[in-house]
Design an enzyme around this catalytic site. Structure first.
Site, short mmCIF file in Angstrom:
data_model
loop_
_atom_site.label_atom_id
_atom_site.label_comp_id
_atom_site.label_asym_id
_atom_site.label_seq_id
_atom_site.Cartn_x
_atom_site.Cartn_y
_atom_site.Cartn_z
CG ASP A 7 -12.89 10.34 12.83
OD1 ASP A 7 -12.15 9.37 12.56
OD2 ASP A 7 -12.85 11.41 12.24
CB THR A 42 -6.29 12.70 10.92
OG1 THR A 42 -7.64 13.10 10.73
CG2 THR A 42 -6.28 11.27 11.39
CB THR A 43 -7.45 17.95 10.56
OG1 THR A 43 -8.39 17.07 9.95
CG2 THR A 43 -7.30 19.20 9.72
CG ASP A 78 -11.68 12.01 8.21
OD1 ASP A 78 -10.61 12.40 8.69
OD2 ASP A 78 -12.15 10.89 8.43
#
Length: 563
Positions: free
Chosen positions: A416, A94-95, A61
């Site tokens: 998520d 987020t990545t 994550d």
């Protein structure tokens, strides 16, 4: 003749100072992006993080990784802040946002080397951002949020890249049920109260154009409780609340059907002096009288609570031994020192009101919405369950698993999944996943770049090139050939197939309509917005200065104070 030359040199010198800071920022941003580039897609690699206390975190994550690592460069800190913003805003992507921001800054470097002014580059980037958001809106499609199957397919695409992908059917249904429970009173009831008349006690009728969802607070009202031991398949969403608490007295009931619940935010103990009170006792009778007053005070409090005939009393503060005695006599169960957040969750689940003074307790404050109260022993600890609630507007997700590390990873992934479900309730539109949206934006921006006049065309085109980083990274992480696959994908998009993307498992080109990977439009739009805005911000920096420390600023006195 000499003067102009000096001026030119000064300008070049200024430009060199600015260039140095920009190069430093771009390098830092690319370094952060490279750290988590391998964490994108279903074939993502894991990172093992060692914390200062000697514990380990195993995760792919992006947000969890960046939150744990320590960096010194200000631009790198700014990049890490991006993933936090993305996580708080939409909970997913987020990545993606870090990789995208790093690539946009990398593409800005050749523009700076062409001596295009950063302000020109930034204005071209802003124009590309507006066009990119319009393209995302154009290729998205609406979704029916009440259709469980399509919602589960959507949530599955968000956790298909995570560690818990093999339990995706279970986790998706957990996430969807939790979000539906928390949002029930606003999203679904708000549609009915327009047709069935306003609910009792509502201040005014809402207009027919009122938005469907007002608030879905999964952070506060959908609590994840992790209990090591048992199988992952045993995880479930409770139709109520669970606490890590036991009863205060051994004689109290451990199981009550349809309990009447009173929630308190005050201690059931004798009241001590508000300030530092000194009491001087001259004889034994006075001492006995003080003890008697304390007992009378506790009895009065208990009588006020027992007057509403509760079966269960839960307080955030303490319960004295005498109060427990009165409660046991009246066959009332008590729980003490419950967290404020848990108390608020119970209040929503059972329909009770948290009362600050026992004297203010009324019949309407008693919660009757709970079907079953029971205390179970799981492992070595006792847990309180308030379940079978009639209309639980808060819930607890009970996670079981073999170890704490695995449970922590499942919790991150489940957060998520719940965020994705919440986003779709707010913005019921979907975009094709697997890099298809980014590729569509890239191809269409490249076509539009031809109509941009002047030097701004180059930075505008750079955004189109930067968008390809997502499908390219997916192909690389799947172990396929990026050049061949990307050429094939570009050709599909040039023909108008905006739903074609990358199969993250094999690295081949597939149509997302058939493959069934969709992302919420809110996540895609937010990723592009956050990445581009931050790139513009870092490009505007032309010098990095260190602030004066407190020791220098305070003079001798300050220095003496520090020592």
């Amino acid at each position: 003749m000499q003067a102009p030359v000096v001026v030119m040199n000064t300008q070049n010198g200024d430009r060199q100072i600015g260039r140095k800071a920009q190069l430093s920022n771009i390098t830092a941003a690319k370094t952060v992006a490279d750290i988590i580039r391998s964490c994108l897609g279903p074939k993502a690699m894991l990172k093992m993080l060692l914390d200062p206390m000697g514990g380990i975190v195993l995760t792919n994550d992006g947000h969890a990784i960046l939150r744990e690592i320590e960096v010194a460069h200000p631009a790198a800190k700014s990049m890490i802040e991006l993933s936090r913003t993305q996580d708080e805003e939409v909970g997913d992507g987020t990545t993606t946002v870090i990789i995208l921001a790093g690539e946009i800054l990398a593409q800005a470097l050749p523009q700076l080397e062409r001596n295009i002014h950063p302000v020109v580059i930034i204005s071209a980037f802003k124009r590309a951002l507006a066009d990119a958001l319009a393209i995302v809106q154009d290729i998205s499609r609406p979704v029916n949020t009440s259709d469980d199957e399509s919602m589960i397919d959507l949530i599955e695409s968000s956790i298909g890249t995570k560690t818990i992908a093999r339990y995706s059917a279970l986790m998706c249904s957990l996430a969807l049920r939790a979000v539906r429970t928390v949002s029930q009173d606003q999203s679904f009831a708000s549609n009915t109260h327009l047709t069935n008349g306003a609910p009792s006690g509502s201040p005014s009728k809402k207009p027919a154009s009122a938005p469907k969802v007002h608030e879905v607070d999964i952070k506060r009202y959908a609590k994840i409780e992790k209990i090591p031991g048992g199988e992952i398949e045993a995880s479930r969403v409770l139709d109520g609340v669970m606490l890590n608490k036991d009863i205060t007295h051994a004689s109290m009931r451990r199981k009550i059907t349809n309990p009447r619940i009173v929630l308190l935010d005050c201690p059931l103990e004798y009241k001590k002096g508000e300030s530092q009170t000194n009491v001087e006792i001259s004889n034994e009778d006075s001492w006995n009288r003080i003890l008697q007053i304390e007992e009378e005070q506790v009895k009065k409090m208990c009588d006020a609570v027992l007057s509403v005939k509760p079966d269960l009393v839960i307080t955030e503060k303490g319960v004295s031994d005498l109060a427990q005695h009165y409660f046991v006599k009246a066959n009332v169960t008590a729980l003490r020192r419950v967290r404020k957040t848990d108390n608020n969750r119970i209040a929503r689940a059972v329909g009770a009101t948290v009362v600050n003074r026992v004297d203010d307790l009324q019949e309407s404050d008693v919660g009757t919405g709970c079907g079953l109260f029971e205390i179970e022993k799981i492992g070595d600890e006792y847990f309180t369950f308030l379940t079978k609630c009639k209309n639980p507007k808060a819930c607890t997700i009970l996670l079981r698993g073999p170890s704490k590390d695995i449970l922590n990873e499942i919790e991150r992934n489940l957060q998520d999944a719940m965020s994705v479900a919440r986003n779709v309730l707010f913005h019921p539109r979907l975009c094709p996943g697997g890099g298809a949206t980014e590729m569509a934006v890239s191809v269409r921006l490249a076509q539009k770049a031809k109509s941009v006049e002047g030097v701004a065309q180059w930075p505008y085109k750079a955004i189109a090139d930067a968008m390809e980083v997502i499908p390219r990274t997916l192909v690389q992480n799947a172990g396929a050939s990026p050049i061949r696959i990307l050429t094939k994908l570009r050709a599909k998009h040039a023909e108008g197939g905006s739903s074609w993307g990358i199969d993250g498992d094999t690295g081949n080109v597939v149509d997302m309509k058939e493959y069934g990977v969709w992302d919420p439009e809110a996540v895609k739009s937010q990723s592009i917005k956050t990445a581009l805005e931050s790139a513009c911000l870092l490009l505007r920096v032309d010098d990095i200065c260190s602030a004066k420390s407190a020791k220098q600023g305070g003079g001798d006195m300050g220095a003496g104070g520090e020592d």
